[in-house]
Design an enzyme around this catalytic site. Sequence first.
Site, PDB file in Angstrom:
ATOM      1  N   TYR A   5       7.662 -70.183  49.928  1.00 16.98           N
ATOM      2  CA  TYR A   5       7.254 -69.921  51.304  1.00 16.98           C
ATOM      3  C   TYR A   5       5.806 -70.335  51.434  1.00 16.98           C
ATOM      4  O   TYR A   5       4.913 -69.706  50.889  1.00 16.98           O
ATOM      5  CB  TYR A   5       7.425 -68.429  51.594  1.00 16.98           C
ATOM      6  CG  TYR A   5       7.235 -68.064  53.046  1.00 16.98           C
ATOM      7  CD1 TYR A   5       7.349 -69.018  54.050  1.00 16.98           C
ATOM      8  CD2 TYR A   5       6.952 -66.766  53.404  1.00 16.98           C
ATOM      9  CE1 TYR A   5       7.189 -68.680  55.371  1.00 16.98           C
ATOM     10  CE2 TYR A   5       6.779 -66.409  54.726  1.00 16.98           C
ATOM     11  CZ  TYR A   5       6.911 -67.368  55.702  1.00 16.98           C
ATOM     12  OH  TYR A   5       6.752 -67.017  56.999  1.00 16.98           O
ATOM     13  N   TYR A 159      -0.090 -51.483  67.833  1.00 19.45           N
ATOM     14  CA  TYR A 159       1.153 -52.136  67.425  1.00 19.45           C
ATOM     15  C   TYR A 159       1.946 -51.290  66.426  1.00 19.45           C
ATOM     16  O   TYR A 159       3.117 -50.980  66.611  1.00 19.45           O
ATOM     17  CB  TYR A 159       0.841 -53.500  66.793  1.00 19.45           C
ATOM     18  CG  TYR A 159       2.058 -54.148  66.206  1.00 19.45           C
ATOM     19  CD1 TYR A 159       2.935 -54.847  67.008  1.00 19.45           C
ATOM     20  CD2 TYR A 159       2.365 -54.005  64.846  1.00 19.45           C
ATOM     21  CE1 TYR A 159       4.083 -55.407  66.485  1.00 19.45           C
ATOM     22  CE2 TYR A 159       3.512 -54.557  64.315  1.00 19.45           C
ATOM     23  CZ  TYR A 159       4.369 -55.253  65.134  1.00 19.45           C
ATOM     24  OH  TYR A 159       5.505 -55.797  64.619  1.00 19.45           O
ATOM     25  N   HIS A 160       1.269 -50.916  65.343  1.00 18.12           N
ATOM     26  CA  HIS A 160       1.975 -50.242  64.236  1.00 18.12           C
ATOM     27  C   HIS A 160       2.394 -48.834  64.607  1.00 18.12           C
ATOM     28  O   HIS A 160       3.270 -48.266  63.974  1.00 18.12           O
ATOM     29  CB  HIS A 160       1.090 -50.233  62.997  1.00 18.12           C
ATOM     30  CG  HIS A 160       0.598 -51.601  62.633  1.00 18.12           C
ATOM     31  ND1 HIS A 160      -0.511 -52.158  63.224  1.00 18.12           N
ATOM     32  CD2 HIS A 160       1.087 -52.523  61.789  1.00 18.12           C
ATOM     33  CE1 HIS A 160      -0.691 -53.374  62.736  1.00 18.12           C
ATOM     34  NE2 HIS A 160       0.264 -53.615  61.866  1.00 18.12           N
ATOM     35  N   LYS A 522       8.474 -44.661  47.499  1.00 16.15           N
ATOM     36  CA  LYS A 522       8.349 -46.097  47.650  1.00 16.15           C
ATOM     37  C   LYS A 522       7.622 -46.700  46.457  1.00 16.15           C
ATOM     38  O   LYS A 522       6.442 -46.445  46.279  1.00 16.15           O
ATOM     39  CB  LYS A 522       7.571 -46.429  48.924  1.00 16.15           C
ATOM     40  CG  LYS A 522       8.366 -46.180  50.193  1.00 16.15           C
ATOM     41  CD  LYS A 522       7.533 -46.432  51.426  1.00 16.15           C
ATOM     42  CE  LYS A 522       7.171 -47.891  51.577  1.00 16.15           C
ATOM     43  NZ  LYS A 522       8.306 -48.798  51.774  1.00 16.15           N
ATOM     44  N   ASP A 526       3.862 -51.669  49.035  1.00 17.76           N
ATOM     45  CA  ASP A 526       4.272 -51.676  50.432  1.00 17.76           C
ATOM     46  C   ASP A 526       4.115 -50.279  51.021  1.00 17.76           C
ATOM     47  O   ASP A 526       4.646 -49.319  50.494  1.00 17.76           O
ATOM     48  CB  ASP A 526       5.731 -52.144  50.500  1.00 17.76           C
ATOM     49  CG  ASP A 526       6.381 -51.827  51.836  1.00 17.76           C
ATOM     50  OD1 ASP A 526       5.673 -51.910  52.849  1.00 17.76           O
ATOM     51  OD2 ASP A 526       7.564 -51.497  51.845  1.00 17.76           O
ATOM     52  N   HIS A 528       4.789 -49.384  54.271  1.00 12.93           N
ATOM     53  CA  HIS A 528       5.577 -49.107  55.481  1.00 12.93           C
ATOM     54  C   HIS A 528       6.556 -47.983  55.166  1.00 12.93           C
ATOM     55  O   HIS A 528       7.664 -48.211  54.695  1.00 12.93           O
ATOM     56  CB  HIS A 528       6.328 -50.357  55.944  1.00 12.93           C
ATOM     57  CG  HIS A 528       5.413 -51.414  56.480  1.00 12.93           C
ATOM     58  ND1 HIS A 528       4.810 -52.339  55.679  1.00 12.93           N
ATOM     59  CD2 HIS A 528       4.983 -51.672  57.740  1.00 12.93           C
ATOM     60  CE1 HIS A 528       4.052 -53.134  56.426  1.00 12.93           C
ATOM     61  NE2 HIS A 528       4.142 -52.749  57.680  1.00 12.93           N
TER      62      HIS A 528
END
Lengths: 660, 321
Positions: A5, A159-160, A522, A526, A528
């Site tokens: 990517y 946004y978040h 988690k 990350d 989130h």
Amino acid sequence: MMRTYAGHSTAAKSNELYRRNLAKGQTGLSIAFDLPTQTGYDADDELARGEVGKVGVPVAHKGDMSALLDGIPLDKMNTSMTINATAAWLLALYIVTAEEQGVAPAQLQGTTQNDIIKEYLSRGTYAFPPAPSMRLIADMVAYTVEEVPKWNPINICSYHLQEAGATPVQEIAYAMSTAIAVLDEVRARVPQDLMGKVFSRISFFVNAGVRFIEEHAKLRAMGRLWDELGRERYGVEDPKQRRFRYGVQVNSLGLTEAQPENNVQRIVLEALAVTLGRDARARALQLPAWNEALGLPRPWDQQWALRLQQVLAFETDLLEYPDIFEGSVVMDGLVNELLEGARAEMAIVAEHGGAVEAVPYMKAALVESHRERIRRIESGELKVVGQNVFTETEPSPLTASGDGGIMTVDPEVEQHQREAVRAWRSGRDQAAVDAALAEVARVAAGEENIMPATIAAARAGATTGEWAQALRDAFGQYRGPTGVGEAAGAGVDDDAALEQIRDEVERVSEALGRRLKILVGKPGLDGHSNGAEQIAVAARDAGMEVVYEGIRLTPSQIASSAVQEGVHVVGLSILSGSHRELIPSVLEALREAGAGDVPVVVGGIIPPSDEQALREAGVAAVYTPKDFNITQIMRDIVGLLASGSRSDRESSPKGSLSRR
Amino acid sequence: MAVDPAALARRLRDGDLTVAPAVLNLVESRAPKDQEAIAALLAAVSPAALGGEAPGHLVGVTGPPGAGKSTLLSALLHGWRERGRSVAVLAVDPSSKRSGGALLGDRARIDVDPADRAVFIRSMAAGERLGGLAPATRAAAHALAAAFDVVVIETVGVGQSETEIAEVADTVAVVVQPGSGDTLQFIKSGIMEIPDVLVVTKADLGQVATRARRDLHAALRSLGARGTAVVAVSSLPPAQGIDRLLDALEAHRGATDVPSRRLQARRLHALADFVEEHGARGLRALGGRRAAEKWLATTDPALDVGSLERALAERAAAAAG
């Protein structure tokens, strides 16, 4: 087939992509950093495992930054960096790289995201406790307003918050409260006559959901509040300096994995929310790709997102009129309603002592809003086409290609970056680096502005991990509030399905001798955590004992906790794409700790091909965004432990619960 | 797989810390088939079997939500480890009345090295018992005290949980945040028992913390509780007061007659367990609470809680029959 990517992986690979895009006429850069860089770890740190080059580019030192920006004229470039906890450091590397190109700081243009409150509330890539983090932000604002005057030092992100479940009122109120916390902190550091300039450099990064009329009203309300705030609280006289400037990334939360092509029309409608009325129109718009809920988008997917925007801008008459809502009774009514709600919520935050002190309150409120949203989707009250209504579908040609319609990162990248950072460390003037880091530590412990010492450390060749460690030593480690403990239990409208699960949990617990106990956490960097939090709350509501471990766990931490806590099942969540490395490591660590028989379930953005591999490695069940029904997930988990037998069970719709 | 209570007890007595998870898994079990093994395990680590009280220091840490208990606990853990002590933490969180479920969030807030085998943390749900302690917590604490140098029981609350925690711990530390007057009010009004050590957190707040400390001192003096140490700490770096707090906890234990405190605790707990099982009718059969306590005071000091509870039940049955 493995492909690289190009927006990620390494500095050199990303540079190629940037140059290609610039050659096509793109005028600015938007840099995504990988999670180790965002949280202040080098590629060879244990916590970085599986995360290097995944969601962005690794930048460990000025050499990486210079390779990233090679051949790109920084005096002309407008560069946006999605960086928060380590923003001061990345800005320092950028300044030093410019210096090497012969470009002065005063010529630099761009933005550092730098909103730490939303990291605690939603995104999870914080590195330091709240108070010193706010100090770093204020230092940056105070520094840039004089030395790098064209830089936007902070981009306040509502946004978040929406991604974490915020209602429009919460989104407005928490973003404005964050802005107040930052501005109050800066006010103490700059002369009053600079406040107008400071105020005008604060920009916002907002979200737009599919209820696009209300979303448009939200943006008008934010504009009104911002203007008021500038005038009344900070004494900003010039109306131009009080203008509400914002960029947008439209909603990802509402995008579905089921029938993902429908996301295209959702994205277009969401784009309308931020462009319809001229008085509240976005300065910059980013649209997500249709397949974001499936995995990493490919260049073609991103091109499609860009074209959506171009059709809106160049084919339609959207941009030809003055504000089309002027005088609209309906719109004004909506705006006033939101303003009223937001002011009330801002007052509550203020009562807690401001945004920093109110982080636990806001976090719990968001977890609860999100829980309510999921409940409405499960009950069908909130309709999501293709997901909970109109679910019949033909096979999709879009996801039928060999790569599953997504992109994957070359696993070699991490090894390469690990070796590269070690080589960098052995090739520099160590005494100069040590001295520079000692100076960073000294300044961190005192009151001086952190930027000059940080820039000096960047110049001397220190690494991201070293700079962050110096600050971690000075400021202390920090684990953010999880919000799950405070979230209210299921309401009085408990449905029959929940009652049934509770009975089942009760029955299984009796058989086990102890109440069914689950560890939720988690692994990796990350942050989130919204999904993991919802699982934790749902499991509690189902009657389980839930050990919620939060974010940023190493496999050995998870294994050690599972054993010490004596849990019956482990639930892991990963969204960063590092599941292929991290999940097998967790399974291995559990086996080593003597808990190899504890079933592990995994949730996250996991492509079907990986799902198979994870199951073969011993994972009991895999859940992806299309498994929106948390009640069903709970039923599956109870089912895993119900029989006690090791025979295959086909109780879930995915048939994914067979245990090896 | 059947557990061997004798083997677990032997490993505890030998100081094998890795046995802790298995001990907790057994002690927490409500399955009828496990009850005999639990009783055997507890008898094998009772003062009678050990030839004295278990050596570990049982420390209760309690206080209202948000007072900074978890951060403080992280700092204390590091302090104890620096002094070479092994530490077990039993973190008790409330259970939901409606679902019976519980969110045990403390582990996420306590920062320890997962490779350190001398630290054991177990989250426990309080279950149906009012007053803040999980049914198995006391049993687990006493069993672990045979192997660990320090066993911490952490609970949330103000007002009631201290009472029950005081029936388990050798030393009770109540954690208060400066600026919150609740604790002061509770102490003054007698709702809350006077703690052994009062910890004022967030000493970095300066003035506010100093004032809180002074107010608490004054309140304690007016109640004649001069012996209670009041320690101001800041868990944020640079941490302050942690060493002083560790010293204060140890000093309290040094000044306490641990065997008689634990004996009293065992008897009260046996009574509580009895009431839980037999209710008000059982208590009446014993002639009421005070009579039961008086009778307990005449029993053999070496008896463990289970034996005491059985003795109470027999006595009640005899009186009723």
